[in-house]
Design an enzyme around this catalytic site. Structure first.
Site: not given
Lengths: 480, 424, 121
Positions: A49, A172, A340
Site C-alpha cells: 500500500h 505458547v 492492513s
C-alpha cells in the site's frame, strides 16, 4: 535464557527477527505452525500500500509510508519478488468524485509521493479493461504487489543465517512474569527470556492479556478471495480499488505477483481465531461482485476461478497499530492490531520496535551481519542459456515436477534444504509455487511427497500438508 | 537444431497410436516425448478392466491395453524420450523440451501431433466452501497413490462427482479396506457409465445421491467431515436437506479438462466448448502441420475411440509430411462446415476439406442432456439426410455419425452439415 | 416367490429389470428392452460373476506394486475371499504381464495374473 523471544513468525515477527539479527542478542522466534507466515500473514491481498488511505497523523500512516519505502529496498537486498504496479482508486459515480480529492489530500498529508488524480481518458488508456463508466481515479504510483510468504521467508532465512533461532510447532500456553525475565510455557517445554516481542497476529490480545492488566481485544476479521487463472493475469496492470467504505478498502481486483488475478477481500468479523474457512454466501457474493463488477469492462469469466481462500485480519477496535513496550510489563513489547496496511508496514514496525528494544537494552552491533540473501532460483524466469547452466551443474533442475507452474525438482530440493526449509507440502508450495497452478497440485502431489520424504529422511506416511495432524496418507496398502 | 518428421507430444494411448500409425504410413523419423517415467499415460494407473473391447475384441485392464501399444511401438523402433517435458511449441513447429540429461533443447518438426491428454478439474474450480485440510484429493491423484505408489490416502471416504474415475475409485478404496460412504453428484444424472454404477457402487451398497453436492468441508488439519445437501434445478443447495458425514477423505471426480497450454503457445485456435483445438477432417488445427487427438482434443469416454482417432491423426500427419510439407500445397477444394445444435454440444471435426476427405468420416460429438427415445439427425444444408433413433443418450457417453464422401459430393451446393438431436 | 430388482449394465439406458424367482429358478423377467438385457438379468440372479482387479506388493521392482486381475470372471460372492488371499502376497521383481501370481485363487479354479510389467532394479 534468551535475550528476546519473538512470538509469531509472520511478516512482523520475521521482520523483527531480521532487524534484531543486526545486533548481538540471543533471539528465538517461536510459532505454533510448522512454517513462517501461517496465520494472518498467509492469506491477504499482497498489496504494497502506498499510504493514501490512512488517517493523517496516525502511526499507521507513518509506518505505512515508511514500510512502502523500505520494502522496495529490502526486495533488492533479500531477493524477494515485488512489483511497483501502482494503485488506482476508481470513482464511477460523478457525484462521488469529491471523495477522490479527499483521498489525494490525505495522500499528500501522509507524504505519499507522486499521487495524482487521473481523468477518464488517461485512466482508460492506462487500464483499457476498466469500465467505461469510470469517472476519474486517484493514481498512486508507489502502490505495489508482493507475496507475503516470500517476504516472511526472505526475512526469516536471513535472520536465521545471522544467528536467530526458529522453533516451529511451538505454541505458547502461558506467560509468567518473573523478576526481570519471562517464562513462556509452551507445548515443547518452558522457555525463558529477558524480553518478549508479541507478534502473534490474531492472538496478540491473548499474549498481551497474560502479562498486562490493561486488556486488549483483537477481532479476527475474515477476508475471502477468489483466485483467477493466469490467463487473466494482465487484465489490469494496476491494483484497482473502489472508493473505500466503512469496513476497509473494499473489494479489489488486482494482479498478483505470481501473474494471477484475484478478487476480494470480503470482510466479516468472526469469533474463531482459526476460522479460515470459506463460506458459500461470501463466495457467491464475490462471484456476483466479480462477474458483474462495476469496475470491469466485461463480466469476468467465473470458470477461470482456480481457487478461493480466506484469511484473517487482526483487527483492533481503534484501528491503529500498537507498537510499544507494555506499561505494566517491562520488557514485553507489543506489535498488535497489525491489520492492513500491516504487510506493507511490517519492516517499518520492525524498525520502530527494535529501536525501542535498543533504547532499553543497547545490544552491541553484530559485526558479522550478512545483509544479502539469494532466493530460490525460479527456472521458469531464466533464459535458455541460464537454464542449461543450472541443469549442467545439477540435473535436478532439468526435472519438472509441477507442470502448471513449471517448477523443477531442483527448486523443491532447495526449498527443503534452506535455512528454515520447507517441512510440508504447503511449505514447498509457498516457496516454489509448486501446486499453485491450474491443476491445483493434482499431478505433482505424489511426486512432491516423494521428494520431501527423501530429503527429510521420513516415510511417506509422515508427510503432512501443513504440519502436525495434517498427514496426507493414512498408511500403506495391504496393511491394517 | 535436430529435426524430426513427426514429433508427438505425449506418450499415452493417443500419442502411441498416432506414432504407430504414422510409422506404418512410411514415416521413419518420429519422436514421442513423454513427461512421465513410462509410456502408457494414465492407463498405467487404470488397473480395472473394461478396455479394448472395440480394438482387441477382448476385455483388458488399462496397463495391459497400454502394453499392447508400447510393444508395437517397440517393434517398430519408434524413438521416444521419457522424463522429458515439452516447454514450448512454436507456430513454426520448433519444440522446446527439457530433461535432466540434455537440459533444454529445441527440435524442429515437420509435423506435430498434440496428444497431451487431460487433467482433472480441481476443487477450486468448484468453489466448495469450508476449510482446506489434508485429505482432499482428485480421484485420479488418489488412484495414482493407491495403484502405483501403494499408499492409502484415507479410510473413511466421501466422493463428490460420479465421473468414471470417481466410481472406479469407490470400488478400489473399498477393496483396500476403506469405507466409502456415498457418492454425491450435483447433476440429476451420473456422468459415469451404467456398468460402473452397478459394479462399483451397487455391488458394495454405496449410495449414489444425484442432485447433491458438498456444501461444507470441516477440519483444520486433516479432513474430519463434510456436509452434503440436495440441490435444486438451479444447482443451489436446498436448506434443510443437509446430511453430515464423518470422513477423513474427500475424492473429487468432477470433470476433465483437456490440457492445452502448449497448443495455445503454438497459437492453435481453441473451441470454448471442448476446451480443445478446433480441427478439420484430418484432425489438423488452424496451424498447418499441427494435429491433435485423444483427450487433448476432446474428452473421450472410451480409450478405444482415442486410439482410433489418434491413428487417423498419425496417418494424416504422415500424409502431410509426404505431400504438403514445404511444397506450398494448400488444402484445396470446398470447405464444408459442421455445426452442432439442438442438444448436440459440439462436433469433432468442425469442417471438411472435400478434397482431403476419406470415403468415410466419423464425426464424434456429445449431447448436453439426457435424451430418451430421440433421434440423431444430420442435415445437409436444410435437408435432413440421416435420422437415427437412440433409446437413450447421455452427456457421459460420446456419440458419433458417419459421413460418406459420396453423399457429400452428390449433394448440390452443400455448405453446412448440421448435427442435432430431435424428438421425432 | 421372490422378486429381484436389477439395473441392466448393457447400455446407458440402464433398464430396471424385475426377475421373479422360485426355488432358485427364474420364473419371469420383466422390464428389459433387448435380448442382451434379459440374458444379463438371468445370469445376474443365478450366477453373478465379476472380474476382480487389484494390486500386489512387489519387492525389488521399479514400482511398489503390480496390478493384477482374475484371469477369468469369478463368482461375485467370492470377491472378498479373493481380496483376502491377495492381501498378504508379496512378489519379487521382475514380473511380466500374464505371470500367475496366485493359482486357483480362493478355490475358484481361476488364477490371479499380473497385468503390468515390473522391472527388477
Amino acid at each position: 535464557m534468551y535475550d528476546i523471544i519473538v512470538i509469531g513468525a509472520g511478516v512482523v515477527g520475521t521482520c523483527v527477527a531480521r532487524e534484531l539479527s543486526k545486533y548481538q542478542a540471543n533471539v528465538c522466534v517461536i510459532d505454533k505452525a510448522d512454517d513462517v507466515a501461517s496465520g494472518t500473514s498467509k492469506a491477504n491481498s499482497g498489496i504494497v500500500h502506498a499510504g493514501y488511505d490512512c488517517k493523517p497523523g496516525t502511526l499507521m500512516a507513518k509506518l505505512n509510508v515508511r514500510g512502502n519505502e523500505l520494502l522496495y529496498q529490502l526486495a533488492e537486498e533479500l531477493d524477494f519478488p515485488i512489483k511497483k504496479n501502482g494503485s488506482l482508486i476508481v470513482c464511477t459515480i460523478e457525484s462521488e468524485r469529491g471523495k477522490l480529492d479527499v483521498l489525494l489530500d490525505q495522500a499528500n498529508a501522509n507524504g505519499v509521493p507522486d499521487a495524482r488524480i487521473v481523468e477518464r481518458d488517461e485512466l482508460l488508456e492506462m487500464e483499457p479493461n476498466l469500465t467505461p463508466n469510470a469517472v476519474a481515479a486517484l493514481y498512486v504510483p508507489t502502490g505495489g504487489i508482493i507475496c507475503p510468504f516470500n517476504l516472511a521467508i526472505a526475512m526469516g532465512e536471513n535472520a536465521a543465517v545471522n544467528g536467530v533461532e526458529f522453533k516451529f510447532e511451538t505454541e505458547v500456553k502461558n506467560i509468567v512474569k518473573k523478576d526481570g525475565y519471562y517464562e513462556l510455557d509452551t507445548n515443547k517445554g518452558v522457555l525463558e527470556t529477558k524480553a518478549v516481542v508479541n507478534a502473534a497476529g490474531v492472538y496478540a490480545d491473548v499474549m498481551h492479556n497474560m502479562v498486562s492488566d490493561k486488556k486488549m481485544k483483537i477481532v479476527a476479521r475474515k477476508g475471502e478471495y477468489l483466485l483467477m487463472d493466469k490467463e487473466l493475469g494482465d487484465y489490469f496492470k494496476a491494483t484497482i480499488f473502489p472508493l473505500p467504505g466503512p469496513m476497509g478498502k473494499g473489494v479489489l481486483t488486482a494482479p498478483t505477483i505470481h501473474g494471477n488475478m484475484f478478487v476480494g477481500p470480503s470482510a466479516t468479523d468472526i469469533e474463531d481465531k482459526e476460522g479460515v474457512n470459506t463460506t458459500q454466501e461470501i463466495i457467491d457474493d464475490l462471484v456476483q461482485k466479480a462477474s458483474a463488477s462495476h469496475l470491469t469492462k466485461d463480466r469476468l469469466p467465473m470458470n477461470k476461478v482456480i481457487t478461493s481462500f480466506a484469511g484473517l485480519r487482526a483487527h483492533e477496535e481503534h484501528h491503529e497499530f500498537i507498537v510499544e513496550e507494555v506499561a505494566d510489563a517491562p520488557g514485553f513489547f507489543d506489535a498488535a492490531g497489525i491489520e492492513s496496511p500491516g504487510l506493507t508496514s511490517s519492516p517499518a514496525i520492525a524498525e520502530m520496535l527494535v529501536g525501542l528494544i535498543q533504547d532499553k537494552y543497547n545490544f552491541p552491533k553484530n559485526e558479522n551481519f550478512i545483509a544479502k540473501r539469494k532466493g530460490i532460483v525460479h527456472m521458469e524466469d531464466l533464459s535458455m542459456e541460464e537454464k542449461n547452466e543450472m541443469i549442467k551443474k545439477n540435473p535436478q533442475y532439468g526435472n519438472i515436477v509441477c507442470r502448471c507452474e513449471m517448477v523443477t525438482e531442483g527448486e523443491i530440493v532447495d526449498a527443503i534444504n534452506r535455512p528454515i526449509g520447507a517441512r510440508s507440502l504447503d511449505g514447498v508450495k509457498r516457496r516454489t509455487r509448486q501446486g499453485m497452478g491450474r491443476c491445483q497440485a493434482g499431478f505433482c502431489t505424489p511426486r512432491t511427497m516423494e521428494i520431501l520424504s527423501r530429503e527429510l529422511g521420513i516415510p511417506m506416511t509422515e508427510i503432512t500438508k501443513k504440519g502436525e495432524g495434517s498427514n496426507m496418507l493414512v498408511g500403506k496398502i495391504k496393511e491394517d | 537444431m535436430k529435426s524430426y518428421d513427426v514429433i508427438i507430444v505425449g506418450g499415452g494411448p493417443a500419442g502411441l497410436a498416432a506414432a504407430i500409425s504414422a510409422k506404418k504410413e512410411g514415416i521413419d523419423s518420429i519422436l514421442i516425448i513423454e513427461r512421465d517415467n513410462q509410456l502408457g499415460g494414465i492407463l498405467n494407473q487404470c488397473i480395472h478392466n473394461g478396455f479394448g473391447l472395440h480394438t482387441f475384441k477382448e476385455e483388458l485392464t488399462g496397463p495391459e491395453y497400454a502394453a499392447r501399444f508400447i510393444e508395437q511401438a517397440a517393434e517398430l523402433n519408434i524413438e521416444y524420450k521419457l522424463h522429458t517435458m515439452v516447454c514450448d511449441i512454436s507456430h513454426d513447429k520448433v519444440v522446446t523440451v527439457m530433461n535432466r540429461e540434455e537440459g533444454m533443447v529445441m527440435y524442429q518438426a515437420k509435423a506435430v501431433i498434440l496428444a497431451m491428454g487431460c487433467r482433472e478439474r480441481p476443487r477450486g474450480a468448484l468453489n466448495i466452501p469450508g476449510y482446506r485440510p489434508a485429505g482432499i484429493y482428485s480421484a485420479g491423484t488418489a488412484q495414482r497413490l493407491v495403484n502405483i505408489e501403494g499408499f492409502m490416502p484415507g479410510k473413511k471416504v466421501v466422493i463428490l462427482g460420479s465421473g468414471d474415475i470417481g466410481l472406479i475409485m469407490a470400488r478400489r478404496m473399498t477393496f483396500e479396506g476403506a469405507k466409502v460412504q456415498c457418492v454425491a453428484e450435483v447433476m440429476p444424472y451420473s456422468g459415469g457409465l451404467k456398468r460402473n454404477i452397478v459394479q462399483c457402487l451397487d455391488d458394495y451398497d454405496i449410495p449414489l445421491y444425484l442432485s447433491h453436492t458438498v456444501i461444507d468441508i470441516e477440519g483444520k488439519d486433516r479432513l474430519t467431515g463434510v456436509v452434503i445437501a440436495e440441490v435444486g434445478p438451479d444447482r443451489k443447495p436446498i436448506p434443510g436437506t443437509e446430511m453430515h458425514y464423518d470422513c477423513d477423505t474427500l475424492l473429487l471426480s468432477v470433470g476433465l479438462i483437456p490440457e492445452n497450454e502448449l497448443s495455445k503457445k503454438a497459437e492453435v485456435e481453441m473451441s470454448p466448448i471442448t476446451n480443445g483445438p478446433i480441427v478439420d477432417e484430418s484432425l489438423e488445427t488452424n496451424v498447418e502441420g499441427v494435429f491433435a487427438c485423444g483427450n487433448v482434443l476432446h474428452v473421450h469416454d472410451l480409450v478405444d475411440y482415442v486410439s482410433e482417432e489418434a491413428a487417423l491423426a498419425g496417418k494424416n500427419a504422415a500424409q502431410y509430411v509426404k505431400e504438403r510439407y514445404g511444397k506450398d500445397v494448400q488444402k484445396s477444394g470446398e470447405v464444408i462446415e459442421i455445426k452442432a445444435t439442438d442438444g448436440a454440444r459440439y462436433t469433432v471435426p468442425t469442417s471438411i476439406h472435400m478434397d482431403n476427405m476419406a470415403d468415410l468420416l466419423t464425426v464424434r460429438f456429445r449431447v448436453g442432456n439426457v435424451f430418451k427415445d430421440s433421434y440423431i439427425s444430420v442435415y445437409f444444408n436444410d435437408e435432413r439426410v440421416q435420422h437415427r433413433k437412440k433409446q437413450v443418450m447421455a452427456p457421459g457417453e460420446m456419440e458419433q455419425i458417419i459421413l460418406k464422401k459420396k453423399a457429400l459430393e452428390d449433394f448440390d451446393g452443400l455448405k453446412t452439415i448440421t448435427v442435432k438431436i430431435e424428438e421425432e | 416367490m421372490e422378486k429381484r430388482e436389477l439395473t441392466c449394465i448393457g447400455c446407458p439406458l440402464g433398464c430396471q429389470i424385475t426377475v421373479t424367482m422360485e426355488n432358485g429358478e427364474v420364473k419371469d423377467v420383466a422390464g428389459y428392452t433387448c435380448a442382451r438385457g434379459e440374458k444379463y438379468a438371468r445370469e445376474e440372479v443365478t450366477n453373478p460373476t465379476r472380474t476382480v482387479t487389484s494390486i500386489v506388493r512387489v519387492e525389488g521392482g521399479n514400482l511398489a506394486a503390480v496390478s493384477v486381475k482374475t484371469k477369468e470372471v469369478i463368482p461375485k460372492a467370492k470377491i472378498f475371499d479373493i481380496l483376502e488371499e491377495i492381501k498378504p502376497v508379496i512378489v519379487k521383481a521382475p514380473v511380466k504381464i500374464g505371470d500367475v501370481i496366485i493359482p486357483n485363487v480362493a478355490g475358484t479354479g481361476v488364477d490371479v495374473v499380473a497385468t503390468k510389467n515390473i522391472e527388477a532394479v
